[in-house]
Design a protein around this motif. Sequence first.
Motif, PDB file in Angstrom:
ATOM      1  N   TRP A 119     -41.874  61.794 167.126  1.00 35.79           N
ATOM      2  CA  TRP A 119     -41.170  60.526 167.299  1.00 35.79           C
ATOM      3  C   TRP A 119     -41.274  59.653 166.055  1.00 35.79           C
ATOM      4  CZ3 TRP A 119     -37.835  59.071 170.980  1.00 35.79           C
ATOM      5  CH2 TRP A 119     -37.763  59.842 172.132  1.00 35.79           C
ATOM      6  N   GLN A 120     -42.410  59.734 165.367  1.00 36.88           N
ATOM      7  CA  GLN A 120     -42.562  58.987 164.117  1.00 36.88           C
ATOM      8  C   GLN A 120     -41.586  59.497 163.063  1.00 36.88           C
ATOM      9  OE1 GLN A 120     -45.029  56.332 163.467  1.00 36.88           O
ATOM     10  NE2 GLN A 120     -43.460  56.088 161.893  1.00 36.88           N
ATOM     11  N   ASN A 121     -41.391  60.812 163.008  1.00 35.32           N
ATOM     12  CA  ASN A 121     -40.450  61.396 162.058  1.00 35.32           C
ATOM     13  C   ASN A 121     -39.020  60.972 162.378  1.00 35.32           C
ATOM     14  OD1 ASN A 121     -39.866  63.311 159.838  1.00 35.32           O
ATOM     15  ND2 ASN A 121     -38.871  64.503 161.445  1.00 35.32           N
ATOM     16  N   TRP A 122     -38.661  60.985 163.656  1.00 35.60           N
ATOM     17  CA  TRP A 122     -37.322  60.541 164.052  1.00 35.60           C
ATOM     18  C   TRP A 122     -37.102  59.068 163.705  1.00 35.60           C
ATOM     19  CZ3 TRP A 122     -36.887  63.034 169.630  1.00 35.60           C
ATOM     20  CH2 TRP A 122     -36.686  64.412 169.478  1.00 35.60           C
ATOM     21  N   ALA A 123     -38.114  58.252 163.990  1.00 36.28           N
ATOM     22  CA  ALA A 123     -38.000  56.819 163.688  1.00 36.28           C
ATOM     23  C   ALA A 123     -37.797  56.594 162.199  1.00 36.28           C
ATOM     24  CB  ALA A 123     -39.249  56.080 164.174  1.00 36.28           C
ATOM     25  N   THR A 124     -38.543  57.308 161.379  1.00 41.91           N
ATOM     26  CA  THR A 124     -38.433  57.151 159.926  1.00 41.91           C
ATOM     27  C   THR A 124     -37.051  57.572 159.426  1.00 41.91           C
ATOM     28  OG1 THR A 124     -40.805  57.601 159.706  1.00 41.91           O
ATOM     29  CG2 THR A 124     -39.475  57.757 157.712  1.00 41.91           C
ATOM     30  N   LYS A 125     -36.520  58.678 159.969  1.00 40.17           N
ATOM     31  CA  LYS A 125     -35.187  59.145 159.557  1.00 40.17           C
ATOM     32  C   LYS A 125     -34.097  58.141 159.952  1.00 40.17           C
ATOM     33  CE  LYS A 125     -36.130  64.110 159.501  1.00 40.17           C
ATOM     34  NZ  LYS A 125     -35.854  65.429 160.130  1.00 40.17           N
ATOM     35  N   CYS A 126     -34.218  57.584 161.158  1.00 38.56           N
ATOM     36  CA  CYS A 126     -33.235  56.578 161.591  1.00 38.56           C
ATOM     37  C   CYS A 126     -33.298  55.338 160.704  1.00 38.56           C
ATOM     38  CB  CYS A 126     -33.491  56.189 163.049  1.00 38.56           C
ATOM     39  SG  CYS A 126     -33.081  57.471 164.246  1.00 38.56           S
ATOM     40  N   TYR A 127     -34.515  54.910 160.395  1.00 36.70           N
ATOM     41  CA  TYR A 127     -34.691  53.731 159.536  1.00 36.70           C
ATOM     42  C   TYR A 127     -34.148  54.001 158.136  1.00 36.70           C
ATOM     43  CZ  TYR A 127     -37.106  49.771 157.362  1.00 36.70           C
ATOM     44  OH  TYR A 127     -37.405  48.616 156.676  1.00 36.70           O
ATOM     45  N   TYR A 128     -34.399  55.194 157.621  1.00 36.01           N
ATOM     46  CA  TYR A 128     -33.922  55.577 156.290  1.00 36.01           C
ATOM     47  C   TYR A 128     -32.395  55.577 156.232  1.00 36.01           C
ATOM     48  CZ  TYR A 128     -33.195  58.604 152.199  1.00 36.01           C
ATOM     49  OH  TYR A 128     -32.791  59.126 150.996  1.00 36.01           O
ATOM     50  N   PHE A 129     -31.757  56.164 157.245  1.00 37.59           N
ATOM     51  CA  PHE A 129     -30.291  56.206 157.267  1.00 37.59           C
ATOM     52  C   PHE A 129     -29.716  54.799 157.392  1.00 37.59           C
ATOM     53  CE2 PHE A 129     -26.160  56.683 159.363  1.00 37.59           C
ATOM     54  CZ  PHE A 129     -25.553  57.594 158.507  1.00 37.59           C
ATOM     55  N   SER A 130     -30.352  53.962 158.194  1.00 39.70           N
ATOM     56  CA  SER A 130     -29.899  52.579 158.341  1.00 39.70           C
ATOM     57  C   SER A 130     -29.953  51.839 157.002  1.00 39.70           C
ATOM     58  CB  SER A 130     -30.766  51.852 159.378  1.00 39.70           C
ATOM     59  OG  SER A 130     -30.411  50.501 159.489  1.00 39.70           O
ATOM     60  N   LEU A 131     -31.015  52.057 156.241  1.00 41.42           N
ATOM     61  CA  LEU A 131     -31.132  51.426 154.923  1.00 41.42           C
ATOM     62  C   LEU A 131     -30.064  51.933 153.966  1.00 41.42           C
ATOM     63  CD1 LEU A 131     -35.009  51.438 154.386  1.00 41.42           C
ATOM     64  CD2 LEU A 131     -33.558  49.449 154.795  1.00 41.42           C
ATOM     65  N   SER A 204     -38.987  52.230 149.972  1.00 41.20           N
ATOM     66  CA  SER A 204     -40.210  52.874 149.486  1.00 41.20           C
ATOM     67  C   SER A 204     -40.985  53.556 150.604  1.00 41.20           C
ATOM     68  CB  SER A 204     -41.107  51.844 148.786  1.00 41.20           C
ATOM     69  OG  SER A 204     -41.500  50.821 149.701  1.00 41.20           O
ATOM     70  N   GLY A 205     -41.019  52.935 151.794  1.00 41.63           N
ATOM     71  CA  GLY A 205     -41.762  53.513 152.911  1.00 41.63           C
ATOM     72  C   GLY A 205     -41.197  54.830 153.401  1.00 41.63           C
ATOM     73  N   PRO A 206     -39.923  54.862 153.847  1.00 42.50           N
ATOM     74  CA  PRO A 206     -39.365  56.135 154.318  1.00 42.50           C
ATOM     75  C   PRO A 206     -39.256  57.206 153.244  1.00 42.50           C
ATOM     76  CG  PRO A 206     -37.693  54.391 154.303  1.00 42.50           C
ATOM     77  CD  PRO A 206     -39.012  53.731 154.100  1.00 42.50           C
ATOM     78  N   LEU A 207     -39.013  56.827 151.990  1.00 38.20           N
ATOM     79  CA  LEU A 207     -38.971  57.825 150.923  1.00 38.20           C
ATOM     80  C   LEU A 207     -40.305  58.538 150.798  1.00 38.20           C
ATOM     81  CD1 LEU A 207     -36.974  56.044 148.059  1.00 38.20           C
ATOM     82  CD2 LEU A 207     -36.224  57.973 149.448  1.00 38.20           C
ATOM     83  N   ASP A 208     -41.396  57.788 150.931  1.00 39.72           N
ATOM     84  CA  ASP A 208     -42.733  58.380 150.852  1.00 39.72           C
ATOM     85  C   ASP A 208     -43.043  59.200 152.099  1.00 39.72           C
ATOM     86  OD1 ASP A 208     -45.531  58.288 149.420  1.00 39.72           O
ATOM     87  OD2 ASP A 208     -45.928  57.801 151.533  1.00 39.72           O
ATOM     88  N   THR A 209     -42.758  58.659 153.276  1.00 42.32           N
ATOM     89  CA  THR A 209     -43.081  59.341 154.530  1.00 42.32           C
ATOM     90  C   THR A 209     -42.323  60.653 154.677  1.00 42.32           C
ATOM     91  OG1 THR A 209     -43.478  57.199 155.591  1.00 42.32           O
ATOM     92  CG2 THR A 209     -43.155  59.088 157.039  1.00 42.32           C
ATOM     93  N   LEU A 210     -41.058  60.662 154.283  1.00 42.10           N
ATOM     94  CA  LEU A 210     -40.232  61.869 154.400  1.00 42.10           C
ATOM     95  C   LEU A 210     -40.451  62.849 153.254  1.00 42.10           C
ATOM     96  CD1 LEU A 210     -36.877  60.203 155.567  1.00 42.10           C
ATOM     97  CD2 LEU A 210     -38.525  61.446 156.982  1.00 42.10           C
TER      98      LEU A 210
END
Length: 242
Positions: A119-131, A204-210
Amino acid sequence: MQGFVEFTNRSQGRERIFRATQYTCMLLSYVVERHADNKKLVLKLKQLESSMSSGRKMLRLGNVVHALVAARKTAELPEVLPRICLTASNLTHALYFFCDMVLWLKNVGLQSDINKAKWQNWATKCYYFSLLMNLARDWYEVSWRLEQAVQEEKMKNYFWDKQHQQLNSSKCNGFHGFLFLLFQILRSHPPLLLDLVKNLCDLSGPLDTLGIYKTNPGVIGFCGLLSSLVGILTLASPHLKL
């Protein structure tokens, strides 16, 4: 003082303050953890950072509905590209908030069988696409203003002699001319500048997490803090919001 009271009375205002505190703690813990005698301080900072993160999740519980309402409004925008970008951004933000709510249920122990990593991975991908959609909208705003500025420069005939014509031409052509016009546009449109800075910092956050572009907690903390301050500024002064 009254403005501060009104700001903190809003859940968005409290969430922005929590976010700024969270990323301040992340930045400070990265700075001081190199010293062996600061282990207790680092532990306290990380505990406070975790508490702020949990508090933000609780404050965002109703944001799924807010994002869906925002998507319905942006779907009615007259211009095609902003309509597509902002609607897609709001819809993926709604998905992000839903994932965030599921993670909150896991953190507080109400639903222990949730796969947190998934779920954390899905959340990060959604946030990244939104940005990315927000940045596409920002670039659209910049590009049409650049085109407008170039057209205005071509219409001006203030420089008659050859030397001044060469000076004017140097400002309008090439990479330096592009940077000059971009600087002028962003300087004259503070809401666009603030929105662009905020979205770039949030990346910076999602780029690092993904694993797309690895950085460190110091960079993420600094960018998150800067983004949070911009968010507080635009929430306290709505005329600065794009």
